[in-house]
Design a protein around this motif. Structure first.
Motif, PDB file in Angstrom:
ATOM      1  N   ARG A 154      47.311  36.233  46.723  1.00  0.00           N
ATOM      2  CA  ARG A 154      48.530  36.994  46.513  1.00  0.00           C
ATOM      3  C   ARG A 154      48.170  38.347  45.945  1.00  0.00           C
ATOM      4  O   ARG A 154      47.134  38.516  45.324  1.00  0.00           O
ATOM      5  CB  ARG A 154      49.483  36.241  45.603  1.00  0.00           C
ATOM      6  CG  ARG A 154      48.931  36.011  44.199  1.00  0.00           C
ATOM      7  CD  ARG A 154      49.894  35.153  43.374  1.00  0.00           C
ATOM      8  NE  ARG A 154      49.530  35.160  41.993  1.00  0.00           N
ATOM      9  CZ  ARG A 154      48.725  34.289  41.419  1.00  0.00           C
ATOM     10  NH1 ARG A 154      48.193  33.322  42.125  1.00  0.00           N
ATOM     11  NH2 ARG A 154      48.441  34.368  40.140  1.00  0.00           N
TER      12      ARG A 154
ATOM     13  N   ASP B 275      49.399  40.463  43.272  1.00  0.00           N
ATOM     14  CA  ASP B 275      50.263  40.582  42.103  1.00  0.00           C
ATOM     15  C   ASP B 275      50.051  41.921  41.426  1.00  0.00           C
ATOM     16  O   ASP B 275      49.299  42.766  41.885  1.00  0.00           O
ATOM     17  CB  ASP B 275      49.971  39.442  41.121  1.00  0.00           C
ATOM     18  CG  ASP B 275      50.523  38.113  41.624  1.00  0.00           C
ATOM     19  OD1 ASP B 275      50.052  37.094  41.135  1.00  0.00           O
ATOM     20  OD2 ASP B 275      51.410  38.113  42.490  1.00  0.00           O
TER      21      ASP B 275
ATOM     22  N   VAL C 282      48.235  43.594  39.564  1.00  0.00           N
ATOM     23  CA  VAL C 282      46.917  43.790  38.970  1.00  0.00           C
ATOM     24  C   VAL C 282      46.212  44.945  39.671  1.00  0.00           C
ATOM     25  O   VAL C 282      45.023  44.890  39.934  1.00  0.00           O
ATOM     26  CB  VAL C 282      46.052  42.506  38.988  1.00  0.00           C
ATOM     27  CG1 VAL C 282      46.609  41.484  38.033  1.00  0.00           C
ATOM     28  CG2 VAL C 282      45.930  41.942  40.377  1.00  0.00           C
TER      29      VAL C 282
ATOM     30  N   SER D 252      44.536  38.098  43.963  1.00  0.00           N
ATOM     31  CA  SER D 252      44.283  36.939  43.124  1.00  0.00           C
ATOM     32  C   SER D 252      43.976  35.740  44.013  1.00  0.00           C
ATOM     33  O   SER D 252      44.589  35.565  45.048  1.00  0.00           O
ATOM     34  CB  SER D 252      45.518  36.648  42.274  1.00  0.00           C
ATOM     35  OG  SER D 252      45.384  35.397  41.647  1.00  0.00           O
TER      36      SER D 252
ATOM     37  N   GLY E 104      44.625  32.801  43.035  1.00  0.00           N
ATOM     38  CA  GLY E 104      45.599  31.792  42.645  1.00  0.00           C
ATOM     39  C   GLY E 104      45.149  30.911  41.506  1.00  0.00           C
ATOM     40  O   GLY E 104      45.906  30.076  41.045  1.00  0.00           O
TER      41      GLY E 104
ATOM     42  N   SER F 290      43.892  31.881  38.249  1.00  0.00           N
ATOM     43  CA  SER F 290      44.316  32.315  36.929  1.00  0.00           C
ATOM     44  C   SER F 290      44.683  33.786  36.971  1.00  0.00           C
ATOM     45  O   SER F 290      43.808  34.645  37.041  1.00  0.00           O
ATOM     46  CB  SER F 290      43.190  32.090  35.916  1.00  0.00           C
ATOM     47  OG  SER F 290      43.545  32.673  34.676  1.00  0.00           O
ATOM     48  N   CYS F 291      45.979  34.066  36.918  1.00  0.00           N
ATOM     49  CA  CYS F 291      46.398  35.463  36.997  1.00  0.00           C
ATOM     50  C   CYS F 291      45.936  36.253  35.781  1.00  0.00           C
ATOM     51  O   CYS F 291      45.618  37.432  35.899  1.00  0.00           O
ATOM     52  CB  CYS F 291      47.900  35.571  37.206  1.00  0.00           C
ATOM     53  SG  CYS F 291      48.900  34.905  35.869  1.00  0.00           S
TER      54      CYS F 291
ATOM     55  N   ASP G  44      42.422  37.181  36.433  1.00  0.00           N
ATOM     56  CA  ASP G  44      42.356  38.231  37.446  1.00  0.00           C
ATOM     57  C   ASP G  44      42.680  39.600  36.870  1.00  0.00           C
ATOM     58  O   ASP G  44      42.023  40.588  37.182  1.00  0.00           O
ATOM     59  CB  ASP G  44      43.311  37.918  38.602  1.00  0.00           C
ATOM     60  CG  ASP G  44      42.891  36.681  39.387  1.00  0.00           C
ATOM     61  OD1 ASP G  44      41.694  36.317  39.347  1.00  0.00           O
ATOM     62  OD2 ASP G  44      43.771  36.079  40.029  1.00  0.00           O
ATOM     63  N   VAL G  45      43.699  39.678  36.019  1.00  0.00           N
ATOM     64  CA  VAL G  45      44.082  40.957  35.422  1.00  0.00           C
ATOM     65  C   VAL G  45      42.996  41.463  34.490  1.00  0.00           C
ATOM     66  O   VAL G  45      42.605  42.632  34.531  1.00  0.00           O
ATOM     67  CB  VAL G  45      45.427  40.846  34.662  1.00  0.00           C
ATOM     68  CG1 VAL G  45      45.700  42.106  33.858  1.00  0.00           C
ATOM     69  CG2 VAL G  45      46.567  40.597  35.633  1.00  0.00           C
TER      70      VAL G  45
END
Length: 163
Positions: A7, A9, A11, A16, A18, A20-21, A24-25
């Motif tokens: 996805r 998102d 960031v 990502s 999927g 751990s957002c 990822d950030v």
């Protein structure tokens, strides 16, 4: 059940996986800080990352400070000490700068950031930040290692210069 679909998102265009957002950030912030499109939000992780790496800005920004939240929605407060004149001096903060992210286990080394006139950190991030001058935010040199999978949310502050 965890989705394993990629996805895009908030960031900074990072896709990502999927897992751990928050991871990822924080990884995107670390990448942007190492490398020192218009975004809809005035204050967001994507905006802070964009401001940090934008060559057109030439504003000397080097850090995306952020606040982490645990799985119960409470802000995470980090603690650490330094030794000065043979005595421990304790620091605490809700505000962090990422220094390193381990891609295998999603652990990160975070440095505590404080304001130069802070003697103690208050009970929540807004109390720590309220009415403080951006130029007074400084690095402590005190780092903690965290498992980013233990957090469910992140708030990025506007990019700043703390080096």
């Amino acid at each position: 059940m965890k989705k394993n679909v990629g996805r895009n998102d908030d960031v900074g265009g990072v896709i990502s996986n999927g897992d751990s957002c928050v991871c990822d950030v924080v990884r995107a912030i670390a990448d942007a800080q190492d490398n020192v499109v218009e975004i809809g939000c005035d204050v967001s992780c994507a905006r802070s990352i964009q401001d940090l790496v934008s060559p057109a800005r030439g504003n000397g920004l080097d850090t995306v400070p952020f606040i982490l939240y645990d799985k119960k929605g409470k802000p995470f407060k980090g603690f650490g000490t330094e030794v000065s004149d043979g005595r421990f001096e304790c620091f605490s903060s809700f505000i962090f700068r990422v220094t390193e992210v381990d891609d295998e286990d999603c652990c990160a080394v975070l440095e505590l950031l404080v304001f130069d006139n802070d003697d103690t950190t208050c009970g929540d991030p807004c109390e720590q930040l309220d009415n403080e001058k951006i130029k007074d935010l400084q690095r402590t040199g005190i780092c903690i290692t965290v498992d980013l999978d233990c957090f469910c949310a992140i708030t990025c502050l506007p990019a700043v210069s703390v080096l």
